[in-house]
Design an enzyme around this catalytic site. Structure first.
Site, PDB file in Angstrom:
ATOM      1  CG  HIS A 205      11.943  -2.061 -35.161  1.00 51.79           C
ATOM      2  ND1 HIS A 205      11.847  -0.784 -35.637  1.00 51.79           N
ATOM      3  CD2 HIS A 205      11.777  -2.876 -36.230  1.00 51.79           C
ATOM      4  CE1 HIS A 205      11.619  -0.826 -36.942  1.00 51.79           C
ATOM      5  NE2 HIS A 205      11.573  -2.080 -37.332  1.00 51.79           N
TER       6      HIS A 205
HETATM    7  C1  UD1 Z   1       8.893  -6.395 -38.913  1.00 53.03           C
HETATM    8  C2  UD1 Z   1       9.446  -6.187 -40.313  1.00 53.03           C
HETATM    9  C3  UD1 Z   1      10.185  -4.861 -40.358  1.00 53.03           C
HETATM   10  C4  UD1 Z   1       9.328  -3.729 -39.863  1.00 53.03           C
HETATM   11  C5  UD1 Z   1       8.830  -4.065 -38.473  1.00 53.03           C
HETATM   12  C6  UD1 Z   1       7.936  -2.973 -37.927  1.00 53.03           C
HETATM   13  C7  UD1 Z   1      10.192  -8.120 -41.639  1.00 53.03           C
HETATM   14  C8  UD1 Z   1      11.380  -8.829 -42.115  1.00 53.03           C
HETATM   15  N1  UD1 Z   1      10.411  -7.207 -40.670  1.00 53.03           N
HETATM   16  O1  UD1 Z   1       9.991  -6.549 -38.016  1.00 53.03           O
HETATM   17  O2  UD1 Z   1      10.549  -4.602 -41.696  1.00 53.03           O
HETATM   18  O3  UD1 Z   1      10.074  -2.524 -39.816  1.00 53.03           O
HETATM   19  O4  UD1 Z   1       8.104  -5.296 -38.549  1.00 53.03           O
HETATM   20  O5  UD1 Z   1       7.471  -3.283 -36.656  1.00 53.03           O
HETATM   21  O6  UD1 Z   1       9.117  -8.382 -42.129  1.00 53.03           O
HETATM   22  N2  UD1 Z   1       6.040  -9.555 -31.655  1.00 53.03           N
HETATM   23  C9  UD1 Z   1       5.032  -9.420 -30.737  1.00 53.03           C
HETATM   24  N3  UD1 Z   1       3.810  -9.015 -31.190  1.00 53.03           N
HETATM   25  C10 UD1 Z   1       3.564  -8.729 -32.481  1.00 53.03           C
HETATM   26  C11 UD1 Z   1       4.605  -8.875 -33.406  1.00 53.03           C
HETATM   27  C12 UD1 Z   1       5.841  -9.277 -32.987  1.00 53.03           C
HETATM   28  O7  UD1 Z   1       5.206  -9.653 -29.557  1.00 53.03           O
HETATM   29  O8  UD1 Z   1       2.419  -8.352 -32.799  1.00 53.03           O
HETATM   30  C13 UD1 Z   1       7.367  -9.951 -31.184  1.00 53.03           C
HETATM   31  C14 UD1 Z   1       7.706 -11.401 -31.381  1.00 53.03           C
HETATM   32  O9  UD1 Z   1       8.316 -11.851 -30.237  1.00 53.03           O
HETATM   33  C15 UD1 Z   1       8.672 -11.397 -32.533  1.00 53.03           C
HETATM   34  C16 UD1 Z   1       9.328 -10.019 -32.422  1.00 53.03           C
HETATM   35  O10 UD1 Z   1       8.320  -9.183 -31.853  1.00 53.03           O
HETATM   36  O11 UD1 Z   1       9.584 -12.437 -32.398  1.00 53.03           O
HETATM   37  C17 UD1 Z   1       9.759  -9.430 -33.730  1.00 53.03           C
HETATM   38  O12 UD1 Z   1       8.751  -9.536 -34.707  1.00 53.03           O
HETATM   39  P1  UD1 Z   1       9.114  -9.930 -36.206  1.00 53.03           P
HETATM   40  O13 UD1 Z   1       7.881 -10.415 -36.860  1.00 53.03           O
HETATM   41  O14 UD1 Z   1      10.339 -10.760 -36.240  1.00 53.03           O
HETATM   42  O15 UD1 Z   1       9.494  -8.650 -36.969  1.00 53.03           O
HETATM   43  P2  UD1 Z   1       9.768  -7.171 -36.551  1.00 53.03           P
HETATM   44  O16 UD1 Z   1      11.050  -7.044 -35.848  1.00 53.03           O
HETATM   45  O17 UD1 Z   1       8.560  -6.605 -35.906  1.00 53.03           O
END
Ligand code: UD1
Length: 364
Positions: A205
């Site tokens: 990820h």
């Molecule tokens: C975040 C953390 C990372 C951690 C990871 C574990 C930061 C900077 N990053 O990254 O350190 O290793 O979590 O998972 O804080 N999304 C969903 N559902 C959710 C959450 C996210 O669909 O419940 C999708 C959204 O489209 C979002 C994407 O996943 O844009 C990425 O989520 P994001 O909050 O940017 O961070 P992670 O990549 O999950």
């Protein structure tokens, strides 16, 4: 009633770190507020972990959701400041390196509320990683720096942080892991997804791997080779699914031989899967540690790690994103059974006890 202690969680890797600390402080009669920023919000990225880890529903749910780094960090800061002013906590506990961690720590520093950072001192020395920025800033202003391993202490001292603030407590994530190993035996994750006896477990990820089409495609090309030797189980992170679809790579991913792609899996089922896997391929931080604690070989698809003890003492090998290297190391591991290691000092399942001792002593 004593002033409350606020425990902050935001994203998936925070839940298994806060659960044992919450339970330990509760057993000592502390007044606790469990606060979820809502950085992760899908049931399978959040609620299932509360259920699996036996944590109560959060007392406060901010619901900040997805967004840019500035949006997430800024919104958490604005909302958390209000919560601190309303609740006047004696201490705030943050864990890990996500945006919620740094946001809450900065708020505490400005309001003069003591803040303890659990998992302090880890450094990848790669400032392209958003988490590295979060780690450095959090440790710079937190009052108690609770480190999982000796490299954490060394890094913090090199950054000029006073020794009095630093305490090596061990790895609290391993408390959750060890205390759930019995319960994990009841998992039917293999039946549920039709997973065979021998498989490699994959997670992916990190922006550096999945936000760049070329790198992502290279990793898929390595998986094609590995899948021809062993089944691959891939619980896919929402970010990874989104990027694969955006790059038109999802079909290629699905056509990797012998791959089972699932939705994100809950804590107990995931630990079950990991504990029986022949090999873990990952870019996660937590998995590097959990595989070391379980003695399962781990190949880390990154150029560096902020968790070097998993390499020097544990079962982890850093292989980067070069497909030839990934394939070579995966095949070597399948042939030889992979790297063996030892469990680092204080990764013993009692870290939350040490954390509670230090925090309560500090408050008094
Ligand atoms: C975040 C953390 C990372 C951690 C990871 C574990 C930061 C900077 N990053 O990254 O350190 O290793 O979590 O998972 O804080 N999304 C969903 N559902 C959710 C959450 C996210 O669909 O419940 C999708 C959204 O489209 C979002 C994407 O996943 O844009 C990425 O989520 P994001 O909050 O940017 O961070 P992670 O990549 O999950």
């Amino acid at each position: 009633m004593n002033k409350p202690i606020i425990l902050v969680v935001g994203a998936r890797p925070n839940f298994m770190k806060i659960a044992p600390i919450y339970a330990e402080l509760k057993s000592r009669g502390q007044n606790l507020i469990l606060l979820h920023t809502g950085q992760h919000y899908d049931d399978n990225m959040s609620k299932v972990f509360f259920d699996d880890l036996g944590m109560p529903k959060p007392d406060i749910y901010m619901g900040i959701g997805s967004g840019s780094h500035a949006y997430q960090t800024g919104t958490v800061m604005i909302e958390f400041e209000k919560i601190c002013n309303e609740n006047n906590p004696s201490m705030v506990i943050v864990v890990g390196d996500v945006n919620s961690t740094v946001a809450c720590t900065i708020v505490c520093a400005k309001l003069h509320i003591p803040c303890a950072h659990v998992e302090a001192g880890l450094r990848s020395f790669d400032r392209d990683m958003p988490e590295e920025i979060n780690r450095i800033l959090t440790d710079c202003v937190a009052d108690l720096l609770l480190t999982p391993s000796v490299d954490g202490d060394i890094n913090l001292e090199k950054e000029g942080i006073s020794k009095d603030k630093i305490h090596m407590v061990g790895n609290v994530m391993i408390d959750s892991l060890f205390s759930n190993l019995e319960r994990v035996k009841n998992s039917d994750v293999w039946g549920k997804y039709g997973i065979p006896e021998k498989y490699a477990l994959l997670t992916l990820h990190r922006p550096s791997n999945v936000d760049d089409r070329g790198t992502f495609a290279d990793i898929i090309s390595a998986l094609v080779e590995i899948g021809s030797r062993i089944d691959i189980v891939f619980p896919i992170h929402p970010r990874t699914r989104k990027m694969a679809e955006q790059f038109g790579l999802f079909k290629e991913l699905e056509s990797v031989p012998n791959i089972t792609i699932t939705e994100p899996i809950g804590y107990l089922d995931f630990v079950a899967l990991m504990s029986k896997s022949k090999l873990v391929l990952t870019d996660s931080g937590g998995l590097q540690e959990e595989t070391t604690a379980l003695g399962i070989p781990c190949l880390t698809l990154r150029e560096n790690t902020e968790r070097p003890v998993t390499v020097t003492e544990g079962t982890n090998t850093i292989v980067g994103a070069n497909p030839d290297l990934i394939i070579k190391h995966a095949f070597d591991t399948l042939e030889t059974g992979g790297k063996s290691g030892r469990v680092p000092d204080l990764w013993d399942g009692n870290t939350a006890v040490r954390i509670a001792d230090i925090i309560l002593d500090f408050i008094e």
